[in-house]
Design a protein around this motif. Sequence first.
Motif, mmCIF file in Angstrom:
data_model
loop_
_atom_site.group_PDB
_atom_site.id
_atom_site.type_symbol
_atom_site.label_atom_id
_atom_site.label_comp_id
_atom_site.label_asym_id
_atom_site.label_seq_id
_atom_site.Cartn_x
_atom_site.Cartn_y
_atom_site.Cartn_z
ATOM 1 N N ASN A 1 13.476 31.154 -82.536
ATOM 2 C CA ASN A 1 13.788 31.568 -83.963
ATOM 3 C C ASN A 1 14.793 30.926 -84.510
ATOM 4 O O ASN A 1 14.906 30.319 -85.660
ATOM 5 C CB ASN A 1 14.035 33.110 -84.063
ATOM 6 C CG ASN A 1 12.811 33.868 -84.530
ATOM 7 O OD1 ASN A 1 12.096 33.624 -85.407
ATOM 8 N ND2 ASN A 1 12.637 34.930 -83.951
ATOM 9 N N CYS A 2 16.020 30.377 -83.936
ATOM 10 C CA CYS A 2 17.009 29.549 -84.312
ATOM 11 C C CYS A 2 16.559 28.081 -84.440
ATOM 12 O O CYS A 2 16.917 27.740 -85.559
ATOM 13 C CB CYS A 2 18.245 29.639 -83.365
ATOM 14 S SG CYS A 2 18.860 30.976 -83.093
ATOM 15 N N LEU A 3 15.825 27.735 -83.607
ATOM 16 C CA LEU A 3 15.184 26.305 -84.015
ATOM 17 C C LEU A 3 14.189 26.305 -85.189
ATOM 18 O O LEU A 3 14.076 25.416 -85.911
ATOM 19 C CB LEU A 3 14.302 25.844 -82.652
ATOM 20 C CG LEU A 3 15.125 25.437 -81.582
ATOM 21 C CD1 LEU A 3 14.079 25.155 -80.518
ATOM 22 C CD2 LEU A 3 15.887 24.271 -81.907
ATOM 23 N N MET A 4 13.490 27.481 -85.378
ATOM 24 C CA MET A 4 12.478 27.683 -86.492
ATOM 25 C C MET A 4 13.431 27.591 -87.772
ATOM 26 O O MET A 4 13.046 26.935 -88.695
ATOM 27 C CB MET A 4 11.786 28.639 -86.314
ATOM 28 C CG MET A 4 10.545 29.066 -87.559
ATOM 29 S SD MET A 4 11.263 29.861 -88.981
ATOM 30 C CE MET A 4 11.909 31.460 -88.387
ATOM 31 N N TRP A 5 14.457 28.184 -87.681
ATOM 32 C CA TRP A 5 15.168 28.406 -89.175
ATOM 33 C C TRP A 5 15.989 26.911 -89.198
ATOM 34 O O TRP A 5 15.865 26.471 -90.457
ATOM 35 C CB TRP A 5 16.229 29.492 -88.943
ATOM 36 C CG TRP A 5 15.819 30.871 -89.420
ATOM 37 C CD1 TRP A 5 15.327 31.792 -88.418
ATOM 38 C CD2 TRP A 5 15.173 31.167 -90.358
ATOM 39 N NE1 TRP A 5 14.762 32.842 -89.139
ATOM 40 C CE2 TRP A 5 14.454 32.497 -90.414
ATOM 41 C CE3 TRP A 5 15.003 30.564 -91.728
ATOM 42 C CZ2 TRP A 5 13.934 33.046 -91.582
ATOM 43 C CZ3 TRP A 5 14.513 31.370 -93.052
ATOM 44 C CH2 TRP A 5 13.768 32.641 -92.793
ATOM 45 N N THR A 6 16.307 26.376 -88.175
ATOM 46 C CA THR A 6 17.059 24.904 -88.667
ATOM 47 C C THR A 6 16.010 24.081 -88.968
ATOM 48 O O THR A 6 16.285 23.168 -89.987
ATOM 49 C CB THR A 6 17.627 24.436 -86.916
ATOM 50 O OG1 THR A 6 18.405 25.371 -86.446
ATOM 51 C CG2 THR A 6 17.996 23.183 -87.013
#
Length: 156
Positions: free
Chosen positions: A76-81
């Motif tokens: 999810n963190c990668l997705m938001w980035t």
Amino acid sequence: MRGPVYAVTSGLLAALASLCGKYAMATTEAMDLCETTLVLMYSDEDSVPHKQITAICDQYSVFLRLFFFVLMVGVNCLMWTTFTKALRFSTTSLEATITNTAANFFFTAILGQVLFGEVVTSLWWMGTVFIICGLLLMHHASNVPPRKPGTRPKTH
């Protein structure tokens, strides 16, 4: 061109985060994955009894689910980035949102069919098309130049 690539990537990552969430929250899904993995690992050697495989998976199911929970948060963190990068490199934020949403729906459907044997009906696809069409209409409406007060819209 970089905006749509980032938007599709963020849509894929969102689908993968959902997949990790399903494995993290659904005990049966995590157990099935564990058992399938162990059966595939030991298929060349002497067959391991199913009871033993189930016992091993029962013992490690909490750790497996915790692993998928941490993986879900990380993805999810990668997705938001990547979505933030898509917003930065797209002409409009709605363009990035439409592309991200379409990719997320597409990859979610594919992953659901391949990994869980889910049936994606034509009604589901029609709903997805309506959602994307609604987003496209919003995008089109946001690109219409504003009228000056007191002028009439052009008719063709």
